[in-house]
Scaffold this motif. Structure first.
Motif, PDB file in Angstrom:
ATOM      1  N   LYS B 173     -22.258   3.513  -4.585  1.00 44.40           N
ATOM      2  CA  LYS B 173     -22.327   3.812  -3.563  1.00 44.40           C
ATOM      3  C   LYS B 173     -21.367   2.478  -2.756  1.00 44.40           C
ATOM      4  N   VAL B 174     -20.805   2.894  -1.351  1.00 44.66           N
ATOM      5  CA  VAL B 174     -19.976   2.329  -1.365  1.00 44.66           C
ATOM      6  C   VAL B 174     -20.045   1.258   0.538  1.00 44.66           C
ATOM      7  N   GLY B 175     -20.026   0.183   0.786  1.00 44.65           N
ATOM      8  CA  GLY B 175     -19.563  -0.247   2.110  1.00 44.65           C
ATOM      9  C   GLY B 175     -18.458   0.140   2.851  1.00 44.65           C
ATOM     10  N   ILE B 176     -17.404   0.196   3.791  1.00 45.06           N
ATOM     11  CA  ILE B 176     -16.346   0.000   3.882  1.00 45.06           C
ATOM     12  C   ILE B 176     -16.136  -0.634   5.664  1.00 45.06           C
ATOM     13  N   LEU B 177     -15.425  -1.730   5.601  1.00 42.27           N
ATOM     14  CA  LEU B 177     -15.261  -2.964   6.714  1.00 42.27           C
ATOM     15  C   LEU B 177     -13.959  -2.404   7.200  1.00 42.27           C
ATOM     16  N   TYR B 178     -13.475  -1.950   8.177  1.00 41.04           N
ATOM     17  CA  TYR B 178     -11.917  -1.560   8.820  1.00 41.04           C
ATOM     18  C   TYR B 178     -11.669  -1.840  10.047  1.00 41.04           C
ATOM     19  N   ASP B 179     -10.525  -2.471  10.195  1.00 43.00           N
ATOM     20  CA  ASP B 179      -9.832  -3.119  11.951  1.00 43.00           C
ATOM     21  C   ASP B 179     -10.138  -1.815  12.398  1.00 43.00           C
ATOM     22  N   SER B 180     -10.138  -2.569  13.799  1.00 41.76           N
ATOM     23  CA  SER B 180     -10.316  -1.233  14.604  1.00 41.76           C
ATOM     24  C   SER B 180      -9.101  -1.022  15.421  1.00 41.76           C
ATOM     25  N   ASN B 181      -8.191  -1.299  14.290  1.00 47.49           N
ATOM     26  CA  ASN B 181      -6.583  -0.864  14.933  1.00 47.49           C
ATOM     27  C   ASN B 181      -6.245   0.210  14.551  1.00 47.49           C
ATOM     28  N   THR B 182      -4.858   0.011  14.657  1.00 49.27           N
ATOM     29  CA  THR B 182      -4.955   1.485  14.163  1.00 49.27           C
ATOM     30  C   THR B 182      -4.706   1.491  12.948  1.00 49.27           C
ATOM     31  N   TYR B 183      -4.034   0.360  11.885  1.00 52.52           N
ATOM     32  CA  TYR B 183      -3.811   0.711  10.559  1.00 52.52           C
ATOM     33  C   TYR B 183      -5.592   0.878  10.064  1.00 52.52           C
ATOM     34  N   GLY B 184      -6.272   0.296  10.511  1.00 53.61           N
ATOM     35  CA  GLY B 184      -7.852   0.278   9.999  1.00 53.61           C
ATOM     36  C   GLY B 184      -8.425   0.897  10.014  1.00 53.61           C
TER      37      GLY B 184
END
Lengths: 292, 388
Positions: B173-184
């Motif tokens: 079970k995975v949670g993901i959190l990413y930047d809303s920029n191009t990279y993320g």
């Protein structure tokens, strides 16, 4: 339910950060009817100078006091040698002047500290405070404490002392103030000093929560400015309330709706409020000598 | 009268601006040594991408010096002409045009960022000028165009490598959190795409803004989502804020961070909160812990030693990207006996073991790396330790 309270705590902490910036905006605005858009840079300078001083092996307390003093001095120099000679009759030009100052300060800071981010140690231990499933950093408590303290000091100064009355008089009627033997330049200088000091305190208090870098003032400035506008730009208590409101809306918006939309939700709310009540939540229609 | 004066001032300003920009356009032209092999490079040495561009420039300068000391290429000295794109897309295209038309370079390296690189790709593919980019965006080599290559690992490699690791650990079970920029967002897309393939479920998906001062609300949601592991994708300093806040919120699940934060700065910023954090990264970060039978080991050790001698610091991944790019151009030129007209196609056939990974290009793959060129590290005692 734990989530609900955790969002509440998160929102209060972010709101405290915005409120502390907003207080700085209001202080200068009340005296000189100038929106100082370089306010965010005072926070940046506070944090980065503290990082540098601590790097020399100085004790935390001394570094804190020295950084606040240095930023206060920078704020005073800016008023004394730049803003004072700006076009006094034209607020819009003065505001644009402060935008220029903020870019200048950021540029100099990026030369001095580089573009990297820096970490600052928390005031007290790094262990979180946990209470029935809800956690917060000890540093968050310090941030909220700093907001309340600054709020009280400013409120007391502006409403309960003669000095505060003098400062307020400058914004109501400049000519009459002069005739009463008050030097408006001195009052504006004092306002810049207070606002720079509060910015530096805020900058040092919030740096340990994340990181600090030469451009950290931009986002904080925008959020703080939003809080100041939403609160009506009139008194520190009103903008503090607005700051907390923005923080809470952000936290619950991100928590209950979507984290990608949190800024959109906040700014929709601000636009909505300003459409219904253009003077902000706690502002009264301007009866002074104009301004925004 | 006042308007007239203002108009006057404005027009003077305009003329000055035009003059200044015209001047920077025609920077001094490097007078080439006769018979030298000219290679161009565009890096972002100033502006927001400067932390990438500066090590990239240093690595290639070091390598060119070394190659020239041992006789250059086929007895001809290699001349490296470097331009700064100031992290700006338009400047990058201007720079590659200048390198191509004025300097007559045989191939170009660059640029550091995805935006400038994409602009350069368009020019290079039209002009049939071989180009190797140091930027992350998948679109640079997808679809693969003749003569256009890139050296860094992509978010696809990172995603696959992390998922492989999660599968081994049994964290489903995975949670993901990413930047809303191009990279993320690129990472977000790949993480969502490949999860089913590895039998993983994404139980929580959150975003943050690059300059956000707090991500604790997102972390609160992840905490109560029942995730067994959290993947963060963003570039520094945000991931260090995330791990700090995760600790303060009492989030105890393991955290894996993307290679966007895999450097010394992350350790410095996150401090003690970094302990135990996993990270997917290139092997360059841990030169001392590499397996002896890994074909990359001698290449990396050699590069790290040279770089440290020249610049007194350890190289980061970015330095490796441009180093590999330059070496591949030289290798390819060797394979066609210096016939620069065949260089674009020749790079595709190069079989090169670099510091970033083993490059094996094909008609459809112009990145040439596989996920096994990345490793999983864990922060222990304030240092990166190889996990697997």
């Amino acid at each position: 339910m734990t989530d609900f309270f955790q969002f509440l705590v998160n929102g209060l902490v972010s709101g405290g950060i915005y409120a502390i910036v907003a207080i700085g905006f209001v202080t200068i605005y009340q005296v000189s009817k100038v929106i100082n858009l370089a306010q965010g840079e005072f926070l940046m300078l506070g944090g980065l100078i503290a990082v540098t001083l601590l790097g020399t092996g100085m004790s935390y307390g001394l570094a804190f006091v020295l950084s606040v003093l240095m930023v206060t001095l920078i704020g005073m120099l800016l008023q004394r040698f730049v803003v004072r000679y700006g076009p006094m009759s034209n607020q819009i030009s003065l505001i644009i002047l402060t935008i220029g100052l903020s870019i200048l300060i950021r540029g100099v800071a990026s030369m001095f500290w580089g573009k990297d981010a820096y970490a600052l140690a928390p005031f007290t231990s790094n262990e979180p405070i946990t209470f029935s499933g809800i956690s917060m950093a000890q540093q968050s408590l310090w941030v909220i404490l700093a907001v309340l303290l600054l709020l009280f000091v400013f409120w007391f100064l502006m409403n309960k002392t003669l000095l505060g009355k003098k400062m307020y008089a400058c914004s109501v009627n400049l000519l009459a103030t002069r005739l009463m033997g008050i030097n408006p330049n001195k009052m504006a200088l004092l306002a810049f000093a207070m606002s720079a000091a509060s910015g530096a305190i805020a900058g040092i208090a919030i740096a340990p929560l994340n990181v600090t870098s030469y451009d950290v003032g931009v986002m904080l400035g925008i959020k703080g400015f939003s809080a100041a506008i939403l609160g009506g730009l009139q008194n520190p208590i009103g903008v503090t309330a607005a700051g907390f409101l923005i923080g809470l809306v952000e936290a619950f918006g991100a928590g209950l709706i979507s984290s990608g939309l949190k800024d959109a939700i906040v700014f929709l709310l601000i636009i909505g409020v300003l459409m219904i009540k253009p003077t902000g939540l706690f502002g009264e229609p301007s009866v002074g000598k104009g301004g925004l | 009268m006042k308007t007239g004066l203002r108009f006057g001032v404005m027009s003077v300003l305009l003329v000055v601006i035009l003059l200044v920009s015209a001047c920077t356009g025609g920077k001094e032209v490097n007078s080439g040594v006769n018979g030298s092999l000219k290679i161009g490079a565009v890096f972002s040495m100033t502006g927001p991408n400067s932390p990438l561009g500066v090590p990239e420039k240093q690595a290639v300068e070091m390598q060119v010096k070394k190659l020239n000391q041992s006789g250059g290429f086929n007895g001809k000295p290699i001349e490296l002409i470097i331009e700064d794109d100031k992290s700006d897309n338009t400047e990058a295209v201007k720079a590659i045009r200048k390198l191509h038309k004025t300097d007559g370079v045989v191939a170009v390296l660059g640029s550091s960022g995805s935006g400038p690189s994409l602009g350069m790709v368009e020019y290079a593919s039209k002009q049939k000028l071989p180009l190797i980019s140091m930027a992350a965006a998948d679109q640079i080599t997808n679809p693969a165009q003749s003569g256009i290559y890139k050296t860094p690992h992509t978010d696809i490699h990172g995603t696959k490598r992390i998922y492989q690791f999660l599968k081994e650990k049994g964290w489903a079970k995975v949670g993901i959190l990413y930047d809303s920029n191009t990279y993320g967002s690129g990472w977000g897309k790949q993480l969502k795409k490949y999860a089913p393939e590895y039998g993983l479920t994404l139980v929580s998906e959150e975003k943050y803004g690059t300059k956000d001062s707090s991500m604790s609300t997102q972390l609160t949601k992840i905490k109560s989502s029942g995730a067994q592991v959290l993947i963060i994708a963003g570039t520094n300093p945000a991931p260090s804020t995330v791990v700090k806040e995760a600790k303060q919120l009492g989030l105890t699940i393991p955290i894996v961070s993307s290679h966007g934060s895999a450097n010394k700065k992350f350790l410095e910023l996150a401090g003690e909160s970094a302990e135990g954090i996993y990270m997917v990264a290139g092997k360059l970060l841990i030169p001392d812990q590499l397996k002896a039978d890994d074909p990359q080991t001698p290449v990396i050790k050699d590069f790290v030693t040279n770089y440290k001698e020249s610049y007194l610091v350890l190289p980061d991944g970015f330095a490796g990207y441009s180093y590999d790019g330059l070496n591949m151009i030289i290798e390819a030129l060797k394979s066609v006996d210096g016939d620069t007209s065949k260089l674009g196609e020749a790079i595709e056939k190069v079989n090169y073991i670099g510091v970033t990974g083993q490059f094996r290009f094909s008609k459809t793959d112009h990145n040439g790396l596989k996920e096994d060129s990345m490793v999983i590290l864990q922060v222990k005692g304030g240092k990166y330790q190889l996990v697997n």
